[in-house]
Design a protein around this motif. Structure first.
Motif, PDB file in Angstrom:
ATOM      1  N   GLY A 166       0.778  -1.227   0.000  1.00 23.63           N
ATOM      2  CA  GLY A 166       0.000   0.000   0.000  1.00 23.63           C
ATOM      3  C   GLY A 166       0.810   1.277   0.000  1.00 23.63           C
ATOM      4  O   GLY A 166       0.272   2.353  -0.222  1.00 23.63           O
ATOM      5  N   GLN A 167       2.107   1.182   0.238  1.00 28.44           N
ATOM      6  CA  GLN A 167       2.960   2.376   0.298  1.00 28.44           C
ATOM      7  C   GLN A 167       3.575   2.674  -1.065  1.00 28.44           C
ATOM      8  O   GLN A 167       4.061   1.772  -1.745  1.00 28.44           O
ATOM      9  N   LEU A 168       3.582   3.947  -1.463  1.00 32.20           N
ATOM     10  CA  LEU A 168       4.220   4.374  -2.694  1.00 32.20           C
ATOM     11  C   LEU A 168       5.729   4.368  -2.473  1.00 32.20           C
ATOM     12  O   LEU A 168       6.225   4.963  -1.518  1.00 32.20           O
ATOM     13  N   THR A 169       6.463   3.675  -3.345  1.00 34.15           N
ATOM     14  CA  THR A 169       7.914   3.514  -3.188  1.00 34.15           C
ATOM     15  C   THR A 169       8.634   4.078  -4.406  1.00 34.15           C
ATOM     16  O   THR A 169       8.245   3.804  -5.539  1.00 34.15           O
ATOM     17  N   TYR A 170       9.677   4.848  -4.155  1.00 33.95           N
ATOM     18  CA  TYR A 170      10.510   5.431  -5.211  1.00 33.95           C
ATOM     19  C   TYR A 170      11.707   4.523  -5.446  1.00 33.95           C
ATOM     20  O   TYR A 170      12.391   4.108  -4.513  1.00 33.95           O
ATOM     21  N   LEU A 171      11.965   4.200  -6.719  1.00 33.05           N
ATOM     22  CA  LEU A 171      13.102   3.374  -7.114  1.00 33.05           C
ATOM     23  C   LEU A 171      14.024   4.243  -7.968  1.00 33.05           C
ATOM     24  O   LEU A 171      13.596   4.836  -8.952  1.00 33.05           O
ATOM     25  N   LEU A 191      16.991   7.120 -14.850  1.00 36.26           N
ATOM     26  CA  LEU A 191      15.592   6.698 -14.801  1.00 36.26           C
ATOM     27  C   LEU A 191      15.122   6.672 -13.360  1.00 36.26           C
ATOM     28  O   LEU A 191      15.925   6.649 -12.439  1.00 36.26           O
ATOM     29  N   GLY A 192      13.839   6.635 -13.193  1.00 38.49           N
ATOM     30  CA  GLY A 192      13.257   6.464 -11.870  1.00 38.49           C
ATOM     31  C   GLY A 192      11.963   5.702 -12.026  1.00 38.49           C
ATOM     32  O   GLY A 192      11.426   5.577 -13.133  1.00 38.49           O
ATOM     33  N   ALA A 193      11.457   5.198 -10.927  1.00 36.43           N
ATOM     34  CA  ALA A 193      10.181   4.488 -10.952  1.00 36.43           C
ATOM     35  C   ALA A 193       9.455   4.730  -9.635  1.00 36.43           C
ATOM     36  O   ALA A 193      10.086   4.894  -8.588  1.00 36.43           O
ATOM     37  N   LEU A 194       8.154   4.794  -9.729  1.00 39.49           N
ATOM     38  CA  LEU A 194       7.280   4.808  -8.564  1.00 39.49           C
ATOM     39  C   LEU A 194       6.450   3.545  -8.657  1.00 39.49           C
ATOM     40  O   LEU A 194       5.919   3.211  -9.731  1.00 39.49           O
ATOM     41  N   ILE A 195       6.328   2.834  -7.542  1.00 45.02           N
ATOM     42  CA  ILE A 195       5.519   1.610  -7.536  1.00 45.02           C
ATOM     43  C   ILE A 195       4.716   1.567  -6.253  1.00 45.02           C
ATOM     44  O   ILE A 195       5.185   1.968  -5.185  1.00 45.02           O
ATOM     45  N   ARG A 196       3.488   1.105  -6.407  1.00 48.00           N
ATOM     46  CA  ARG A 196       2.641   0.845  -5.248  1.00 48.00           C
ATOM     47  C   ARG A 196       1.983  -0.513  -5.467  1.00 48.00           C
ATOM     48  O   ARG A 196       1.384  -0.764  -6.515  1.00 48.00           O
ATOM     49  N   VAL A 197       2.111  -1.387  -4.477  1.00 44.69           N
ATOM     50  CA  VAL A 197       1.528  -2.720  -4.513  1.00 44.69           C
ATOM     51  C   VAL A 197       0.564  -2.789  -3.319  1.00 44.69           C
ATOM     52  O   VAL A 197       1.002  -2.796  -2.179  1.00 44.69           O
TER      53      VAL A 197
END
Length: 174
Positions: free
Chosen positions: A155-160, A165-171
């Motif tokens: 549930g937490q938004l995570t920055y990679l 490049l960059g990525a945001l992921i939320r599971v």
């Protein structure tokens, strides 16, 4: 009475781990360029970039919920390269899925990748994403690669992070 309950308790203990071994999640991924100059990988994306990762069925696709975050990135000058959301079963063993966007050329897409999720004591992520560049003839000329393994908090938004490049992921559990 205890003799009758003991077999029932033992069978419940055996069934319970199987019930919690698989969970349904909504996965949302945003991949973006955060530097003007690309940092190319030492080698372009391999021919078999997806390996044995399963394709996402159309029924698993979901509407993205992080549109506000994608808009903020674009407003700050970042280039959003991929923004996708899908529903995925996650088990104790890795569940790899492949994703891509853009027109396929020479067996590759402009953005392609494999996302591996496993649920043990924690939610484990392995992400490999290639941002590909094609020559005038449509053949793969080079790639950037974002490769990360990380534990996630559901549930937490995570920055990679990556140099270019960059990525945001939320599971999120469903």
């Amino acid at each position: 009475m205890l003799r009758l309950l003991r077999p029932l308790l033992v069978s419940l203990l055996l069934i319970a781990p199987a019930a919690f071994a698989e969970a349904l999640y909504q996965v949302e991924l945003i991949v973006f360029r955060q530097a003007e100059k690309a940092v190319p990988a030492s080698q372009p994306a391999p021919e078999d970039w997806a390996g044995k990762a399963a394709a996402l069925p159309a029924t698993a696709q979901r509407s993205p919920a992080l549109t506000g975050e994608a808009e903020k990135l674009a407003a700050k000058g970042y280039q959003v390269l991929l923004h996708q959301a899908w529903q995925q079963d996650v088990t104790g063993s890795p569940a790899a899925v492949r994703f891509s966007t853009g027109k396929e050329r020479d067996g590759h897409f402009p953005v392609e990748g494999v996302l591996d999720l496993a649920q043990g004591r924690q939610l484990e992520l392995k992400l490999t994403t290639w941002v590909n560049r094609f020559n005038a003839e449509g053949f793969l000329a080079g790639s950037e690669r974002l490769q990360i393994a990380r534990r996630l908090i559901p549930g937490q938004l995570t920055y990679l992070d990556h140099p270019s490049l960059g990525a945001l992921i939320r599971v999120s559990p469903l």
